[in-house]
Design an enzyme around this catalytic site. Structure first.
Site, PDB file in Angstrom:
ATOM      1  N   HIS A 489      81.579 -97.129  -2.621  1.00  0.00           N
ATOM      2  CA  HIS A 489      80.397 -96.391  -2.187  1.00  0.00           C
ATOM      3  C   HIS A 489      79.615 -95.830  -3.373  1.00  0.00           C
ATOM      4  CE1 HIS A 489      82.910 -95.508   1.684  1.00  0.00           C
ATOM      5  NE2 HIS A 489      82.377 -96.720   1.713  1.00  0.00           N
ATOM      6  N   PRO A 490      79.267 -96.640  -4.374  1.00  0.00           N
ATOM      7  CA  PRO A 490      78.538 -96.107  -5.532  1.00  0.00           C
ATOM      8  C   PRO A 490      77.091 -95.759  -5.177  1.00  0.00           C
ATOM      9  CG  PRO A 490      78.660 -98.500  -5.682  1.00  0.00           C
ATOM     10  CD  PRO A 490      79.506 -98.094  -4.492  1.00  0.00           C
TER      11      PRO A 490
END
Length: 565
Positions: A489-490
């Site tokens: 989930h960058p």
């Protein structure tokens, strides 16, 4: 039933073909991922605007992109996955951590774990508190509802007429049932809608699938847009740099089979390449930290130190448990007869193990007493493996996964070369703060207690990792450092904000430039409390409305303060 065939986009795709050199479009969208496909659909809907959608990866024709369990087959598939890895992480015993990202029409929505989570209302209200007008929860909720085709129907929190199929699990596995019951036994409330009035509690995930088939943005948004004559999709095309006339973005240069081409944008270039590739493209184009660009021989168009900064990602601790009964995915696919049996079952019914998401049930909980809202997302996966994406264990196994929801740690993305084909340096700086370390230890400890509660304990033979010998906070932290990983989930590397290091303003325009926006997960000021795909789709929906509003109103160039020559 031909749901998989129906999910595959049809229409105007230029697979590995260039458009005519310097062909003109109103809008050029770089990246056909979770946000890019939304933009392509919404910007072409009126028929007034000609749009080019550029994607570095191929079309999404492979069957595993549509079968839900296919996410496990795509971790190491370089045809559809960038297969990135981080720089060595100091707080993770200097390990490189895998960092997969989608490289295909639909982007990461085509290869992710299919979990539909928006995050907490407080996440978006925090964005607004930072000065980003129009981004409170009340502001963004209409866009979540606009995107959704929720099988439960429309209500205050959900929509039922959108392109994105959102569904309940078709099969409720006994181990998932036991996990939810065990969480309730531990004192956590039952929650049948994590995307409703409150996130806290235990229950089942909703997923981005329908009738046992994945609903990516390529399937939900792009396949309809491709039928329009005013959209041109070019796949297998790697963007190399944005073209400028002074501080005005005028087009894009890209490679197809190592042959250079370009296209002109009469109105805007929209970068939608994700938290790793969007800052990479800006830096390659001369927009970023001046010293970094000069070190690679790239002419500096604007010194924008914030491009690539503030990388924020969810880190997780995973535990492995051996079950007493052979009822896990490990058992179902242990031999060829099992694979064939379950494959046939899926083909005939669109149910069973091939229709499961990465995680089935969860408990959003407050691991720290000081937390006002959930700080940990504790889930159960109906399988186990020695490594992420690796071979399943030869015994009945499940995985417990605890995600640190609001990490304080921040890192960066930096180009390593002027060659756009070389991966950037990705440094999330996991577990860099004391609070991050305390929270994830407390979260994993809470998750272990759920697995030890009566409803779950009767199914568990033993905890394999870290094992009962790990009985202290220090030991648990060391285990998390050795075995923990990303939850993919960058965000944050082209952060939205009003301060000097913000890259885009509240209308997602790159500060100091005309005709240039970033619209994807990289603009999030902080990661949402949960899986990021739903929020990224919302950003695409809201961003499309902003573009159309500004285009129709003839909006002026944003302030030039933040770009320094």
């Amino acid at each position: 039933r031909f749901e998989i065939a129906a999910a595959i986009p049809r229409g105007r795709i230029n697979v590995g073909k260039r458009v005519a050199n310097s062909e003109a479009f109103d809008f050029i969208i770089v990246g056909a991922g979770s946000a890019g496909c939304v933009l392509a659909n919404r910007l072409t809907a009126s028929g007034r605007h000609r749009v080019m959608l550029l994607e570095a990866g191929p079309s999404n024709l492979h069957p595993w992109l549509h079968i839900p369990l296919g996410f496990g087959r795509l971790f190491n598939d370089s045809r559809h996955n960038w297969c990135y890895a981080t720089e060595p992480q100091a707080e993770c015993h200097n390990r490189e951590v895998i960092a997969p990202r989608g490289k295909v029409l639909g982007g990461s929505s085509s290869i992710n774990g299919l979990i539909y989570i928006r995050g907490q209302a407080e996440d978006f209200n925090y964005w607004r508190q930072l000065g980003n007008a129009g981004w409170s929860f009340d502001d963004v909720l209409p866009y979540f509802r606009k995107a959704e085709d929720n099988e439960r129907g429309a209500d205050e929190f959900h929509g039922a007429d959108g392109p994105l199929s959102v569904s309940d699990l078709r099969d409720r596995h006994p181990l998932a049932e036991a996990y939810v019951e065990a969480a309730v036994q531990c004192g956590y409330p039952r929650n049948d809608d994590f995307n409703g009035a409150a996130q806290e509690g235990a229950g089942y995930y909703q997923t981005t699938m329908r009738n046992g088939v994945r609903s990516s943005t390529a399937g939900g948004y792009l396949k309809w847009a491709q039928r329009r004559a005013n959209l041109k999709v070019v796949s297998n095309a790697l963007a190399t740099r944005i073209l400028f006339d002074g501080r005005h973005a005028t087009g894009i240069e890209y490679l197809v089979a190592n042959r250079k081409s370009s296209a002109r944008a009469n109105v805007e270039v929209i970068v939608a390449s994700g938290a790793f590739n969007s800052p990479q493209l800006l830096q390659l184009s001369g927009v970023g930290p001046a010293s970094l660009l000069r070190s690679h021989g790239i002419p500096v168009i604007a010194d924008v130190p914030g491009v690539g900064d503030d990388l924020n990602d969810h880190f997780s601790g995973r535990i492995i448990l051996r079950c007493k009964e052979p009822i896990t995915l490990n058992d179902a696919v242990r031999n060829w007869s099992g694979k064939l049996s379950h494959g046939l079952h899926y083909v005939l019914t669109r149910r069973g193990y091939l229709a499961i998401p990465a995680v089935s049930a969860a408990c959003f909980l407050r691991a720290l007493p000081s937390s006002e809202t959930p700080d940990s997302q504790c889930s159960i996966s109906l399988f186990s493996a020695g490594t992420i994406g690796g071979e399943l264990h030869p015994f009945p196994g499940v995985t417990g996964n605890c995600v640190l929801l609001r990490p304080e740690s921040r890192g960066y993305v930096r180009i390593k070369s002027a060659d756009p084909r070389q991966a950037p340096a990705i440094h999330p700086n996991y577990l860099a703060t004391q609070k991050d370390r305390e929270t994830i230890v407390a979260g994993v400890a809470a998750m272990r207690r759920i697995f030890q509660a009566p409803a779950m304990a009767c199914h568990i033979a033993e905890e394999i990792e870290p094992g009962k010998q790990c009985d202290s906070d220090d030991g648990l932290l060391d285990f998390i450092r050795r075995r923990g990983s990303t939850t993919y989930h960058p965000v944050g590397t082209c952060r939205m904000g009003q301060d000097q290091n913000a890259v885009v303003d509240e209308r997602l325009r790159v500060r100091g430039f005309a005709g240039l926006r970033v619209i994807d997960a990289s603009i999030m000021p902080a990661v949402v409390s949960g899986n990021t795909n739903a929020a990224t789709i919302m950003i695409g929906e809201k961003g499309a409305d902003m573009i159309l509003e500004d285009t129709n109103a003839g909006a002026s160039t944003p302030d030039l303060v933040h770009g320094r020559q």
